[in-house]
Design an enzyme around this catalytic site. Sequence first.
Site, PDB file in Angstrom:
ATOM      1  N   GLU A  58      18.259   7.188  21.527  1.00  0.00           N
ATOM      2  CA  GLU A  58      19.143   6.888  22.661  1.00  0.00           C
ATOM      3  C   GLU A  58      18.693   7.568  23.954  1.00  0.00           C
ATOM      4  O   GLU A  58      19.536   8.092  24.695  1.00  0.00           O
ATOM      5  CB  GLU A  58      20.580   7.311  22.329  1.00  0.00           C
ATOM      6  CG  GLU A  58      21.147   6.527  21.168  1.00  0.00           C
ATOM      7  CD  GLU A  58      22.545   6.986  20.767  1.00  0.00           C
ATOM      8  OE1 GLU A  58      23.386   6.116  20.536  1.00  0.00           O
ATOM      9  OE2 GLU A  58      22.783   8.207  20.656  1.00  0.00           O
TER      10      GLU A  58
HETATM   11  C1  ACM Z   1      21.958   8.014  16.430  1.00  0.00           C
HETATM   12  O1  ACM Z   1      22.937   7.674  15.749  1.00  0.00           O
HETATM   13  N1  ACM Z   1      22.044   8.060  17.740  1.00  0.00           N
HETATM   14  C2  ACM Z   1      20.698   8.397  15.812  1.00  0.00           C
END
Ligand code: ACM
Length: 508
Positions: free
Chosen positions: A321
């Site tokens: 992310e």
């Molecule tokens: C994640 O759940 N951002 C790895």
Amino acid sequence: MYGRRMRTRLAVFLAGVLPLTVVAAPAQAAPPTVALGSVIPAPVDVRPSGGGFRITARTVIEAPAAARGVAEQLGEALRLRVVGHAPPRTGKIALELGKVNGKPESYRLTVDKRGVTLRSATTAGLFNGVQTLQQLVPVSGPRTIAGGEIIDYPRFGYRGTMLDIARHFHTPGEIKRHIDEISKFKVNYLHLHLSDDQGWRIQIDSRPRLTTVGGAAGTGVDGVGGGFLTKADYRDLVRYAASRHVTIVPEIDMPGHVNAAQVAYPELTCDGVAPPPRTDTAVGYSSLCIGSETTYRFVEDVVRELAEMTPGPFIHIGGDEAHATTQADYLTFQKRVLPLVTKYGKTAYGWNEIAAAPEANVAVAQFWSSATQNPAVAAAVANGTKVIMSPANLAYIDQKYDPTTRLGLSWAGYIEVRKAYDWDPGTHVTGVPESAVLGVEAPLWSETLRSLDDIEYMAWPRLAGIAELGWSPARDWESFRTRLGAYGPRWAARGVDFYRSPQIDWAS
Ligand code: ACM
């Protein structure tokens, strides 16, 4: 679909674990025993026979000095004495170190009316066998163990779970109790998510403000998750985990998820200005400054200090992310950082986004996507990257069971017990064959968790299902749900706060 050999193997496997496998009762009414093989995770090869061994107050555990640690754990659990040599004709549980079948972590458990013999080439295998043996001792009543033989070994070497202590700090004591529980299901890796936007939870000597600021009271989601592990705490946890054959995997999440580090060290931002501390649950807004050498001095100091205190093979560098980092910058960052982990003698491990970087060919990618196609991961695998399976829609044990679950999130969907169990890590993702899969991991994010009870309620029983996917050669929902229902009283007896799923007929 299955060849003849596979069918035979499946038949032997199912014969061992299905509830129909009630042990033949001897002539004089025998007390109920746990059917041999009625164990989670299901053992590979189970051959019930007549008879069985009754543990009495005079039973001893016999073990060579090298197996004393695991023998003492069994002795404590069963309240039996451990000796080096039992006198002849003493009823005993004998632990032996010696070859079984050459497979890593394997063990053989043999039970007849004279006693129990547990054999393995390693103490890890003996530990696995001890977990099986404990599940074969009835929860109440006479402690008679069904007769027969089990030969068992894991499908995958990595059977893991993750605990997020960044969004909410969980104390070393709580983590140890969780290690006790996960190791009962032969889960052998505990990944600790040690840093995120809301907090930093591991002491780093070269950057003390990471914890004095990033781990202070008031950090964490809603400002109620403060705290951090000192290096002494961490080393003690590593030792404790090792005594349960669990390896700690530390994660520092970067180049995103770094707000707490930037609050502590504003030079980690591109403009040198400290951002405000964050206690909300938004993601994807922070990034290390990719063009700055300060960033790489910071990362190298952190990786070096983590590697120094981590005997396990992996350093997890996050990588998920990174929405505030351009893809070009992301690749620049990974080109510098993935080799740094190798420089300090560890295998780099990161969320599946790292697969886009060519340097990930020697790394492990944690597959967290809910899709079953991912061209970047498939291409990386063709180039040598190994994979650990944690699909969010199946293996994320922070997701709610159903809309009424008090805790957890639901962005990846609701995950009832059957959903967490009924998938195959060896065939789940196109272009990721079983040979590229090191194992499975069930991540537990802690935005909504506050206590050990909360951890347990989300982990159990789903983590038992994921553990079986990692260990057992085949899966069978009807068999699993029966064994799980029978396991409930064991959790209850230990005070574990598990979710009583309506999909399971729980024994009381
Ligand atoms: C994640 O759940 N951002 C790895």
